[in-house]
Design a protein around this motif. Structure first.
Motif, PDB file in Angstrom:
ATOM      1  N   LYS A  40     -72.506  -6.489  42.256  1.00 18.91           N
ATOM      2  CA  LYS A  40     -73.059  -5.348  41.676  1.00 18.91           C
ATOM      3  C   LYS A  40     -72.651  -5.265  40.188  1.00 18.91           C
ATOM      4  O   LYS A  40     -71.411  -5.370  40.003  1.00 18.91           O
ATOM      5  CB  LYS A  40     -73.370  -4.049  42.263  1.00 18.91           C
ATOM      6  N   ASP A  79     -73.574  -2.249  38.424  1.00 17.41           N
ATOM      7  CA  ASP A  79     -73.462  -0.824  38.023  1.00 17.41           C
ATOM      8  C   ASP A  79     -72.549   0.041  39.247  1.00 17.41           C
ATOM      9  O   ASP A  79     -72.385   1.045  38.710  1.00 17.41           O
ATOM     10  CB  ASP A  79     -75.055  -0.362  38.126  1.00 17.41           C
ATOM     11  N   ASN A  80     -72.428  -0.484  40.088  1.00 18.60           N
ATOM     12  CA  ASN A  80     -71.809   0.067  41.390  1.00 18.60           C
ATOM     13  C   ASN A  80     -70.842  -0.702  42.067  1.00 18.60           C
ATOM     14  O   ASN A  80     -71.142  -2.134  42.187  1.00 18.60           O
ATOM     15  CB  ASN A  80     -72.507   0.821  42.545  1.00 18.60           C
ATOM     16  N   PRO A  81     -69.740  -0.477  42.969  1.00 19.29           N
ATOM     17  CA  PRO A  81     -68.998  -1.161  43.612  1.00 19.29           C
ATOM     18  C   PRO A  81     -69.904  -1.918  44.746  1.00 19.29           C
ATOM     19  O   PRO A  81     -70.636  -0.895  45.399  1.00 19.29           O
ATOM     20  CB  PRO A  81     -68.087  -0.450  44.195  1.00 19.29           C
ATOM     21  N   VAL A 101     -69.132   1.688  49.173  1.00 22.45           N
ATOM     22  CA  VAL A 101     -69.602   0.447  48.576  1.00 22.45           C
ATOM     23  C   VAL A 101     -71.127   0.422  48.453  1.00 22.45           C
ATOM     24  O   VAL A 101     -71.679   1.113  49.604  1.00 22.45           O
ATOM     25  CB  VAL A 101     -69.105  -0.879  49.472  1.00 22.45           C
ATOM     26  N   TYR A 102     -71.756  -0.016  47.949  1.00 20.19           N
ATOM     27  CA  TYR A 102     -73.184   0.165  47.663  1.00 20.19           C
ATOM     28  C   TYR A 102     -73.960  -1.579  47.936  1.00 20.19           C
ATOM     29  O   TYR A 102     -73.522  -2.295  47.055  1.00 20.19           O
ATOM     30  CB  TYR A 102     -73.898   0.427  46.573  1.00 20.19           C
ATOM     31  N   THR A 125     -77.115  -3.860  48.556  1.00 19.89           N
ATOM     32  CA  THR A 125     -78.613  -3.793  48.377  1.00 19.89           C
ATOM     33  C   THR A 125     -79.121  -5.249  48.868  1.00 19.89           C
ATOM     34  O   THR A 125     -78.687  -6.067  48.474  1.00 19.89           O
ATOM     35  CB  THR A 125     -79.243  -3.650  47.029  1.00 19.89           C
TER      36      THR A 125
END
Length: 309
Positions: free
Chosen positions: A49, A51-53, A83-84, A86
């Protein structure tokens, strides 16, 4: 793997994801907030990602019979890992996703992993998601796991989610949210085991937004010693739909379980049912198994394993 894993690391991966050595196909293995090894396949792309970890997992339309592994292990005391992840599952797929987190903590400091997973399930796709949480170590530091699972399901998609907490997790707050389109079907199974002074809270919200959508929520838990569990599942019917919530728990020692299954109908053709049962192991069950040669402890363990499985 490119990075050497210790015997403890390998044991954790086997416990939470049944991984022994290098997985086949697409995978992403994370340890102590850092990437260990990653591999994409022809149909499944895993990317960091911006924008985020975390990672974005994109599964191409029509992908069938593939499995992607995304386990996390934590062995560093005092670490809070967030952690993100998707998942973009396109139309007409049939895939399995194996996740989970294992924490090994030998210190007095807390170790924590918070995984925020979001799934976009395309039309006519089927997804099986398996997530296991586990903690171990002789230290007094807490082993904390706070998962968030968001599922957005398109027309005629189906999803089976198996969310399991094994032994050793000091505290957890589990938030699961789902939105179902027309014809979508979700089977959500949560299995929890708590012991000692552990605390587990499970919050679920499932919104049935499309006609002929359906959900089955199955919660099975065992609370031992002085542990505490709270279940807050809520199913909201906003269309012609079907929903069933079932909470079953076994209580042992001085443990406490609170189950608050909820249903909310916002459409005249919403058919929603909920039920909850909490109780101890029946004495005649133990006696019957002991007549077959098991000790009382072995009989009790056999009953618990059968109940959770």
């Amino acid at each position: 793997m490119a990075v050497d894993l210790s015997p403890i690391d390998e044991s954790l991966l086997a416990e939470i994801a049944n991984i022994h050595g290098m997985p086949k196909g697409a995978f992403n293995i994370r340890k102590d907030g850092e990437l260990v090894e990653r591999h994409s396949s022809a149909n499944i792309e895993i990317a960091t990602k911006t924008d985020n970890p975390g990672i974005d997992i994109r599964i191409k339309a029509g992908t069938k019979g593939e499995t992607v592994y995304i386990p996390v292990i934590v062995t560093q005391s005092g670490l809070k890992d967030v952690v993100y992840n998707t998942f973009y599952i396109e139309d007409d797929c049939d895939v399995t996703i194996i996740a989970g987190c294992g924490i090994h903590n030998e210190s007095h400091q807390a170790s924590e992993h918070d995984g925020i997973h979001t799934f976009y399930c395309g039309k006519n796709s089927h997804v099986k998601y398996v997530e296991k949480h586990y903690g171990e170590g002789t230290g007094t530091g807490e082993r904390i796991l706070n998962p968030v699972t968001n599922v957005i399901m398109d027309e005629n998609s189906s999803c089976e989610m198996e969310l399991t907490q094994l032994r050793g997790v000091s505290s957890t707050v589990r938030d699961t949210n789902a939105e179902l389109g027309a014809g979508a079907k979700l089977v959500l199974t949560e299995k929890l085991l708590t012991h000692d002074d552990q605390v587990a809270t499970s919050n679920m919200k499932v919104e049935l937004k499309g006609d002929d959508s359906s959900v089955q929520v199955i919660s099975r838990s065992v609370a031992q010693d002085n542990s505490k569990q709270i279940f807050n599942p809520l199913v909201i019917g906003e269309a012609q739909c079907r929903g069933h919530v079932q909470c079953d728990a076994i209580l042992m020692g001085t443990a406490k379980v609170t189950a608050i299954p909820g249903i909310e109908a916002a459409h005249e053709d919403a058919l929603l049912v909920h039920e909850a049962a909490i109780g101890k192991i029946a004495g005649d069950q133990i006696t019957k198994l002991m007549t077959l040669g098991l000790t009382e402890e072995e009989a009790e363990q056999e009953i618990l394993e059968d109940f959770l499985n």
